[in-house]
Design a protein around this motif. Sequence first.
Motif, PDB file in Angstrom:
ATOM      1  N   PRO A  32      -2.419   1.293   2.911  1.00  0.00           N
ATOM      2  CA  PRO A  32      -2.852   0.926   1.551  1.00  0.00           C
ATOM      3  C   PRO A  32      -3.958   1.846   1.036  1.00  0.00           C
ATOM      4  O   PRO A  32      -4.859   2.224   1.787  1.00  0.00           O
ATOM      5  N   CYS A  33      -3.865   2.203  -0.223  1.00  0.00           N
ATOM      6  CA  CYS A  33      -4.906   3.015  -0.851  1.00  0.00           C
ATOM      7  C   CYS A  33      -6.046   2.117  -1.316  1.00  0.00           C
ATOM      8  O   CYS A  33      -5.838   0.943  -1.639  1.00  0.00           O
ATOM      9  N   ASN A  34      -7.257   2.706  -1.373  1.00  0.00           N
ATOM     10  CA  ASN A  34      -8.429   1.974  -1.847  1.00  0.00           C
ATOM     11  C   ASN A  34      -8.635   2.168  -3.343  1.00  0.00           C
ATOM     12  O   ASN A  34      -9.586   1.658  -3.915  1.00  0.00           O
ATOM     13  N   ASN A  35      -7.779   2.985  -3.949  1.00  0.00           N
ATOM     14  CA  ASN A  35      -7.877   3.246  -5.386  1.00  0.00           C
ATOM     15  C   ASN A  35      -6.491   3.682  -5.846  1.00  0.00           C
ATOM     16  O   ASN A  35      -5.580   3.779  -5.031  1.00  0.00           O
ATOM     17  N   THR A  36      -6.349   3.938  -7.125  1.00  0.00           N
ATOM     18  CA  THR A  36      -5.021   4.307  -7.623  1.00  0.00           C
ATOM     19  C   THR A  36      -4.942   5.803  -7.946  1.00  0.00           C
ATOM     20  O   THR A  36      -4.195   6.232  -8.819  1.00  0.00           O
ATOM     21  N   GLU A  37      -5.729   6.595  -7.236  1.00  0.00           N
ATOM     22  CA  GLU A  37      -5.635   8.037  -7.457  1.00  0.00           C
ATOM     23  C   GLU A  37      -4.289   8.544  -6.947  1.00  0.00           C
ATOM     24  O   GLU A  37      -3.823   8.162  -5.874  1.00  0.00           O
ATOM     25  N   TYR A 239       0.677  -8.438  -2.421  1.00  0.00           N
ATOM     26  CA  TYR A 239      -0.033  -7.350  -3.101  1.00  0.00           C
ATOM     27  C   TYR A 239      -1.212  -6.831  -2.270  1.00  0.00           C
ATOM     28  O   TYR A 239      -1.385  -5.629  -2.105  1.00  0.00           O
ATOM     29  N   ASP A 240      -2.021  -7.774  -1.746  1.00  0.00           N
ATOM     30  CA  ASP A 240      -3.261  -7.346  -1.079  1.00  0.00           C
ATOM     31  C   ASP A 240      -3.035  -6.683   0.279  1.00  0.00           C
ATOM     32  O   ASP A 240      -3.984  -6.274   0.938  1.00  0.00           O
ATOM     33  N   GLU A 241      -1.772  -6.583   0.687  1.00  0.00           N
ATOM     34  CA  GLU A 241      -1.478  -5.814   1.899  1.00  0.00           C
ATOM     35  C   GLU A 241      -0.901  -4.440   1.560  1.00  0.00           C
ATOM     36  O   GLU A 241      -0.594  -3.640   2.429  1.00  0.00           O
ATOM     37  N   LEU A 242      -0.707  -4.205   0.260  1.00  0.00           N
ATOM     38  CA  LEU A 242      -0.108  -2.944  -0.181  1.00  0.00           C
ATOM     39  C   LEU A 242      -1.117  -2.039  -0.854  1.00  0.00           C
ATOM     40  O   LEU A 242      -1.000  -0.812  -0.824  1.00  0.00           O
ATOM     41  N   LEU A 243      -2.092  -2.653  -1.496  1.00  0.00           N
ATOM     42  CA  LEU A 243      -3.059  -1.888  -2.275  1.00  0.00           C
ATOM     43  C   LEU A 243      -4.407  -2.592  -2.206  1.00  0.00           C
ATOM     44  O   LEU A 243      -4.493  -3.787  -2.496  1.00  0.00           O
ATOM     45  N   TYR A 244      -5.457  -1.842  -1.782  1.00  0.00           N
ATOM     46  CA  TYR A 244      -6.789  -2.448  -1.687  1.00  0.00           C
ATOM     47  C   TYR A 244      -7.552  -2.223  -2.985  1.00  0.00           C
ATOM     48  O   TYR A 244      -8.622  -1.630  -2.991  1.00  0.00           O
TER      49      TYR A 244
END
Length: 250
Positions: A32-37, A239-244
């Motif tokens: 999972p990414c910590n941001n949407t960059e 959701y919270d396991e795919l994207l932080y």
Amino acid sequence: MCERHVLVFTVAALAVAFVGCTGKLAPDFIHPCNNTESSCLIQATQDAIPEFSKGLPQLGVPALDPFVIEELPIQLPGVKVTFIDGKVTGLRKCQVLNVEAYLEKNIFILEIRCNITIKGKYTAVGRLLLFPINGEGDSKIKIVNSVIKLNIKTKYFKDENGRDHFGIKNYRYAFDYGDRVHYTINNLFKGNPELSNTVLQFLNENWKIVTEEFGQPVVDYAMNVTIETAKKFFSAVPYDELLYVPIPKY
Ligand SMILES: *[C@@H]1O[C@H](CO)[C@@H](O)[C@H](O)[C@H]1NC(C)=O
Ligand SMILES: *[C@@H]1O[C@H](CO)[C@@H](O)[C@H](O)[C@H]1NC(C)=O
Ligand SMILES: *[C@@H]1O[C@H](CO)[C@@H](O)[C@H](O)[C@H]1NC(C)=O
């Protein structure tokens, strides 16, 4: 916690056995990414593709490489072609070119480059280039360096357990057939190998026009399978396991 999982996955009883009571549903290849960059999303998507395409039976997610086209009829001007038991391979090696996520706007963009091979049986009935055609046999279509641009309208929803999930509302795509499409089709004209070979050669020399004519239904079908598979995955993994990144209000 354990009971809640059982409730959520009454349908996929196997999933319960697999995750036990530890809670995490996302497979280890999900980073999972910590941001949407874009740079992180591209890497995370690239990391996930090879394993994801093999399928995740424990989550009820079917394989995408290979996937089977049981029967796909295509009506072309003058000829009806039907693919039977087509096996589509290559998706696991797709190269991720771009990923953009706009969480508030519910937009997700994915651009990938793939080599795709479709192999299977076919029948063709009608007329092709003035000749009556009544062929059936083996066919192979090889698409080199095609570029697929997917534009997905996402949504969010809560499962029975109150956990948030990504959803897919609708999508559109653009498909660039890439460098080359090779056709290998035997027995186009039953009992006439010379004519069969001549026409096949013609199809390959004119692969661009040929592909525009009948590529669309094949790609539509493949896209639908891919999106249906992604929907299953998003329904299984919160959701919270795919994207932080905190989920927007919805
Ligand atoms: C996100 O942040 C955590 C904690 O700082 C870090 O361990 C992890 O590597 C980061 N993830 C990515 C994909 O950069
Ligand atoms: C597709 O195949 C071509 C030719 O074999 C190769 O040069 C290219 O790198 C491959 N592309 C991908 C995305 O694997
Ligand atoms: C897409 O696939 C689903 C599930 O296999 C099917 O129900 C649906 O009719 C398909 N839609 C299109 C447009 O082919």
